[in-house]
Design a protein around this motif. Structure first.
Motif, PDB file in Angstrom:
ATOM      1  N   ASN A 125      -2.793  64.800  57.466  1.00 41.89           N
ATOM      2  CA  ASN A 125      -1.440  64.253  57.596  1.00 41.89           C
ATOM      3  C   ASN A 125      -1.058  64.096  59.060  1.00 41.89           C
ATOM      4  N   GLN A 126      -1.657  63.078  59.716  1.00 42.65           N
ATOM      5  CA  GLN A 126      -1.369  62.832  61.133  1.00 42.65           C
ATOM      6  C   GLN A 126      -1.928  61.471  61.535  1.00 42.65           C
ATOM      7  N   PRO A 127      -1.424  60.923  62.648  1.00 43.99           N
ATOM      8  CA  PRO A 127      -2.032  59.705  63.190  1.00 43.99           C
ATOM      9  C   PRO A 127      -3.430  60.006  63.707  1.00 43.99           C
ATOM     10  N   LEU A 128      -4.360  59.076  63.492  1.00 46.81           N
ATOM     11  CA  LEU A 128      -5.743  59.280  63.897  1.00 46.81           C
ATOM     12  C   LEU A 128      -6.188  58.161  64.832  1.00 46.81           C
ATOM     13  N   THR A 129      -6.756  58.567  65.967  1.00 42.73           N
ATOM     14  CA  THR A 129      -7.320  57.621  66.922  1.00 42.73           C
ATOM     15  C   THR A 129      -8.842  57.654  66.818  1.00 42.73           C
ATOM     16  N   GLU A 130      -9.477  56.801  67.599  1.00 44.49           N
ATOM     17  CA  GLU A 130     -10.930  56.679  67.552  1.00 44.49           C
ATOM     18  C   GLU A 130     -11.636  58.000  67.862  1.00 44.49           C
ATOM     19  N   VAL A 183      -0.607  58.749  39.656  1.00 45.27           N
ATOM     20  CA  VAL A 183      -1.550  58.627  40.770  1.00 45.27           C
ATOM     21  C   VAL A 183      -1.195  59.655  41.845  1.00 45.27           C
ATOM     22  N   ALA A 184      -2.225  60.260  42.436  1.00 49.74           N
ATOM     23  CA  ALA A 184      -2.004  61.256  43.485  1.00 49.74           C
ATOM     24  C   ALA A 184      -1.725  60.591  44.827  1.00 49.74           C
ATOM     25  N   GLN A 185      -1.270  61.392  45.756  1.00 56.13           N
ATOM     26  CA  GLN A 185      -1.048  60.997  47.155  1.00 56.13           C
ATOM     27  C   GLN A 185      -0.024  59.864  47.298  1.00 56.13           C
ATOM     28  N   GLY A 186       1.042  59.952  46.527  1.00 54.43           N
ATOM     29  CA  GLY A 186       2.079  58.935  46.632  1.00 54.43           C
ATOM     30  C   GLY A 186       2.776  58.912  47.976  1.00 54.43           C
ATOM     31  N   SER A 187       2.783  60.045  48.670  1.00 54.81           N
ATOM     32  CA  SER A 187       3.453  60.120  49.969  1.00 54.81           C
ATOM     33  C   SER A 187       2.514  59.858  51.139  1.00 54.81           C
ATOM     34  N   ALA A 188       1.295  59.439  50.829  1.00 57.61           N
ATOM     35  CA  ALA A 188       0.345  59.103  51.899  1.00 57.61           C
ATOM     36  C   ALA A 188       0.630  57.704  52.436  1.00 57.61           C
ATOM     37  N   ARG A 226       3.614  55.191  47.296  1.00 53.37           N
ATOM     38  CA  ARG A 226       4.554  55.107  46.175  1.00 53.37           C
ATOM     39  C   ARG A 226       5.576  53.990  46.365  1.00 53.37           C
ATOM     40  N   GLU A 227       5.759  53.538  47.607  1.00 48.69           N
ATOM     41  CA  GLU A 227       6.685  52.449  47.893  1.00 48.69           C
ATOM     42  C   GLU A 227       5.985  51.088  47.877  1.00 48.69           C
ATOM     43  N   PHE A 228       4.747  51.057  48.367  1.00 45.60           N
ATOM     44  CA  PHE A 228       4.056  49.778  48.550  1.00 45.60           C
ATOM     45  C   PHE A 228       3.393  49.262  47.278  1.00 45.60           C
ATOM     46  N   TYR A 229       2.636  50.099  46.595  1.00 41.17           N
ATOM     47  CA  TYR A 229       1.804  49.587  45.506  1.00 41.17           C
ATOM     48  C   TYR A 229       2.592  49.120  44.275  1.00 41.17           C
ATOM     49  N   PRO A 230       3.730  49.747  43.915  1.00 37.45           N
ATOM     50  CA  PRO A 230       4.517  49.150  42.825  1.00 37.45           C
ATOM     51  C   PRO A 230       5.031  47.750  43.169  1.00 37.45           C
ATOM     52  N   VAL A 231       5.479  47.553  44.411  1.00 37.36           N
ATOM     53  CA  VAL A 231       5.937  46.225  44.831  1.00 37.36           C
ATOM     54  C   VAL A 231       4.783  45.231  44.796  1.00 37.36           C
ATOM     55  N   ALA A 232       3.620  45.664  45.270  1.00 38.59           N
ATOM     56  CA  ALA A 232       2.452  44.785  45.305  1.00 38.59           C
ATOM     57  C   ALA A 232       2.015  44.387  43.898  1.00 38.59           C
ATOM     58  N   ALA A 233       2.092  45.326  42.951  1.00 36.17           N
ATOM     59  CA  ALA A 233       1.716  45.017  41.571  1.00 36.17           C
ATOM     60  C   ALA A 233       2.715  44.050  40.941  1.00 36.17           C
ATOM     61  N   PRO A 241       2.006  50.904  39.234  1.00 41.24           N
ATOM     62  CA  PRO A 241       1.535  52.278  39.042  1.00 41.24           C
ATOM     63  C   PRO A 241       2.683  53.270  39.165  1.00 41.24           C
ATOM     64  N   THR A 242       2.482  54.460  38.623  1.00 43.65           N
ATOM     65  CA  THR A 242       3.413  55.573  38.847  1.00 43.65           C
ATOM     66  C   THR A 242       2.667  56.665  39.597  1.00 43.65           C
ATOM     67  N   PHE A 243       3.431  57.492  40.304  1.00 43.87           N
ATOM     68  CA  PHE A 243       2.823  58.499  41.172  1.00 43.87           C
ATOM     69  C   PHE A 243       3.322  59.890  40.817  1.00 43.87           C
ATOM     70  N   LEU A 244       2.486  60.877  41.059  1.00 47.04           N
ATOM     71  CA  LEU A 244       2.882  62.265  40.905  1.00 47.04           C
ATOM     72  C   LEU A 244       3.978  62.594  41.917  1.00 47.04           C
ATOM     73  N   PRO A 245       4.821  63.562  41.610  1.00 47.50           N
ATOM     74  CA  PRO A 245       5.939  63.872  42.525  1.00 47.50           C
ATOM     75  C   PRO A 245       5.545  64.705  43.734  1.00 47.50           C
ATOM     76  N   GLU A 246       4.271  64.817  44.021  1.00 45.26           N
ATOM     77  CA  GLU A 246       3.827  65.610  45.169  1.00 45.26           C
ATOM     78  C   GLU A 246       4.266  64.964  46.478  1.00 45.26           C
ATOM     79  N   GLU A 247       4.418  65.775  47.494  1.00 46.09           N
ATOM     80  CA  GLU A 247       4.907  65.276  48.789  1.00 46.09           C
ATOM     81  C   GLU A 247       3.853  65.335  49.886  1.00 46.09           C
ATOM     82  N   ALA A 248       2.629  65.730  49.546  1.00 43.60           N
ATOM     83  CA  ALA A 248       1.584  65.801  50.569  1.00 43.60           C
ATOM     84  C   ALA A 248       1.333  64.418  51.164  1.00 43.60           C
ATOM     85  N   GLY A 249       1.210  64.363  52.476  1.00 40.11           N
ATOM     86  CA  GLY A 249       0.998  63.086  53.150  1.00 40.11           C
ATOM     87  C   GLY A 249      -0.478  62.773  53.306  1.00 40.11           C
TER      88      GLY A 249
END
Length: 278
Positions: A125-130, A183-188, A226-233, A241-249
């Motif tokens: 759960n962080q920004p990743l560089t090269e 679906v897992a990782q909805g907050s990713a 959880r915000e992008f993929y329902p709109v895309a579908a 899709p629906t997502f689990l209520p977990e908050e892990a990023g």
């Protein structure tokens, strides 16, 4: 760029969903281009696009003087290597690339542009560089091992582009998770890149002769799954899709270095707006 010789100087190994549009763009930009495909049916398509076609199936048994590899690489200055791992094949990724690496040296190829993936990064759960995924011979990721293989070839300058998830014509993101439940990782964060930007980035690297670097390539916006993929579908008229209520990023791919070194301005940084171009 205008070729000063009738002999091709640039080869695209893997003229598939990304490689063929790239090869076509290179022809349009004035490069003389060779391209490989595993399908005999695609040879006329490549030829019609002004690409000198080669039928090539990579296997661990290929020798570095294989006629198909020679047809692709002999007299070629730069190789764009666009062959993703295929877990379903059961063949180790590095095993099919070693003959290519040997042929690169045999035929005096000077530069390799290696299309890799941001899948090399850990899901943290962080920004990743090269610098957050270092290629080595001992890396657990086959992609990192392959990056290292080409980056350490004597006399060869290799640049690695780690592409985020690919979207575009034939790959609309609305299909990725449509209809799936819990679906897992909805907050990713979402890390994606449009085909148009992929092609333009690779062209920019070749134009600027930007070698011996590793670059992340991803759209700047990272909406939550959880915000992008329902709109895309829904954009495709599919069940969201629906997502689990977990908050892990999850990881966020930082492409700052690519933007700074190439000066390239992404056409599809806004992923929601990009849905209309997929």
């Amino acid at each position: 760029m205008t070729s000063s010789s009738s002999s091709p100087t640039l080869a695209v190994l893997g003229c598939g969903w990304l490689g063929l549009p790239l090869a076509q763009a290179l022809v349009a930009a004035g490069y003389a281009v060779r391209g490989s495909t595993t399908s005999p049916d695609k040879l006329p398509t490549l030829a019609a696009a002004g690409i000198q076609p080669t039928l090539l199936q990579l296997t661990p048994e290929l020798s570095d003087d294989d006629p198909a590899l020679a047809a692709l690489l002999s007299g070629t200055e730069t190789l764009v290597l666009n062959v993703p791992p295929r877990a379903s094949s059961g063949i180790p990724y590095l095993a099919v690339l070693r003959p290519v690496a040997a042929a690169v040296q045999r035929h005096g190829v000077r530069q390799v542009l290696f299309v890799s993936s941001t899948g090399v990064y850990p899901d943290v759960n962080q920004p990743l560089t090269e610098a957050d995924a270092l290629a080595s011979a001992e890396a657990t990721s086959p992609l990192l091992q392959a990056e290292y293989l080409f980056a350490t070839l004597p006399g060869v300058r290799a640049t690695v582009v780690r592409m985020a998830g690919l979207i575009g014509p034939g790959r609309p993101p609305g299909r990725f998770l449509a209809g799936r439940q819990a679906v897992a990782q909805g907050s990713a964060p979402v890390n994606l890149i449009h085909l148009t930007d992929c092609v333009s980035i690779l062209l920019s690297i070749l134009k600027h002769q930007l070698w011996a670097v590793t670059l992340n390539a991803s759209a700047a916006q990272h909406p939550l799954r959880r915000e992008f993929y329902p709109v895309a579908a829904r954009f495709l008229g599919l069940e969201p899709p629906t997502f689990l209520p977990e908050e892990a990023g999850g990881k966020t791919i930082d492409s700052t270095q690519l933007r700074q070194l190439t000066g390239y301005s992404f056409q599809h940084d806004d992923l929601l707006a990009a849905l209309a171009y997929c």
